[in-house]
Design a protein around this motif. Structure first.
Motif, PDB file in Angstrom:
ATOM      1  N   TYR A  31       0.811  -1.215   0.000  1.00  0.00           N
ATOM      2  CA  TYR A  31       0.000   0.000   0.000  1.00  0.00           C
ATOM      3  C   TYR A  31       0.848   1.271   0.000  1.00  0.00           C
ATOM      4  N   ILE A  34       1.967   1.945  -3.444  1.00  0.00           N
ATOM      5  CA  ILE A  34       0.802   2.339  -4.240  1.00  0.00           C
ATOM      6  C   ILE A  34       0.501   3.815  -4.009  1.00  0.00           C
ATOM      7  N   GLU A  35       0.507   4.251  -2.770  1.00  0.00           N
ATOM      8  CA  GLU A  35       0.247   5.655  -2.466  1.00  0.00           C
ATOM      9  C   GLU A  35       1.327   6.552  -3.063  1.00  0.00           C
ATOM     10  N   ARG A  38       0.567   6.819  -6.774  1.00  0.00           N
ATOM     11  CA  ARG A  38      -0.600   7.677  -6.983  1.00  0.00           C
ATOM     12  C   ARG A  38      -0.243   9.145  -6.781  1.00  0.00           C
ATOM     13  N   LEU A  66       1.653  -3.209  -9.834  1.00  0.00           N
ATOM     14  CA  LEU A  66       0.364  -3.794  -9.475  1.00  0.00           C
ATOM     15  C   LEU A  66       0.226  -5.218  -9.995  1.00  0.00           C
ATOM     16  N   ASP A 138      -8.644  -4.810  -4.601  1.00  0.00           N
ATOM     17  CA  ASP A 138      -8.084  -3.459  -4.570  1.00  0.00           C
ATOM     18  C   ASP A 138      -7.028  -3.283  -5.660  1.00  0.00           C
ATOM     19  N   TYR A 142      -7.044  -0.575  -8.718  1.00  0.00           N
ATOM     20  CA  TYR A 142      -5.941   0.358  -8.981  1.00  0.00           C
ATOM     21  C   TYR A 142      -5.400   0.170 -10.396  1.00  0.00           C
ATOM     22  N   GLN A 145      -7.667   1.753 -12.920  1.00  0.00           N
ATOM     23  CA  GLN A 145      -7.555   3.200 -12.904  1.00  0.00           C
ATOM     24  C   GLN A 145      -6.272   3.675 -13.570  1.00  0.00           C
TER      25      GLN A 145
END
Length: 178
Positions: A31, A34-35, A38, A66, A138, A142, A145
């Protein structure tokens, strides 16, 4: 770090469940990056023309990350079932070839998880598998997106802009994991 958490899951399932090892694995290994991805994508979007070149590259790296994370969790679910018994999660071949999950299977075939009813697994591994399926959902969200942004560079070089063909596939995969 990922290997340490993974080994905890297999050494003592009760300890892992009591100490939320799956959550710690997700937050610390997956995570946070991932943040970060992003955040970089948002910065590239805000930069306008200056970030136009960096955005698709960051998105492509994000999609690769991912895909690797999804592969890790698919393998983890299968390993948990092999170690503790079947909990009703089966691998099913995807109808379409290619896309982000093309290299998911060990034999080169793409695969996705889908749930089936009934199982004879020990009760203590079911929550672990359930959490892994949530994380897979999740990751699929992601990916769906980020896939259009990752395809911008390829779309600009080819026939023009459009939705990445894998985005629809990723949304469908997400539906199977939740």
């Amino acid at each position: 770090l990922r290997a340490a958490y993974e080994s905890l899951l297999f050494l003592d399932a009760a300890f892992a469940a009591a100490n939320d090892v799956e959550l710690l694995l997700w937050k610390s290994v997956f995570y946070r990056p991932i943040e970060e991805f992003r955040s970089r994508l948002k910065q590239a979007d805000k930069a306008g023309d200056a970030g136009a070149a960096a955005g698709p590259k960051v998105a492509a790296a994000f999609v690769r990350f991912l895909e690797e994370a999804s592969l890790f969790y698919r393998r983890l679910v299968m390993q948990l079932q092999a170690a503790y018994g079947d909990v009703g999660v089966k691998l099913a071949a995807e109808a379409t070839q290619g896309g982000p999950a093309a290299a998911a299977g060990a034999n080169g075939a793409s695969a996705m998880l889908c749930s089936s009813g009934g199982s004879s697994a020990p009760r203590d591994v079911r929550p672990s598998v359930h959490r892994c399926l949530i994380y897979l959902g999740d990751l699929a969200r992601y990916t769906a997106q980020a896939a259009p942004k990752a395809a911008q560079a390829a779309a600009a070089a080819s026939a023009g802009p459009g939705q990445h063909p894998a985005a629809k596939q990723e949304w469908q995969r997400a539906a199977h994991c939740y």
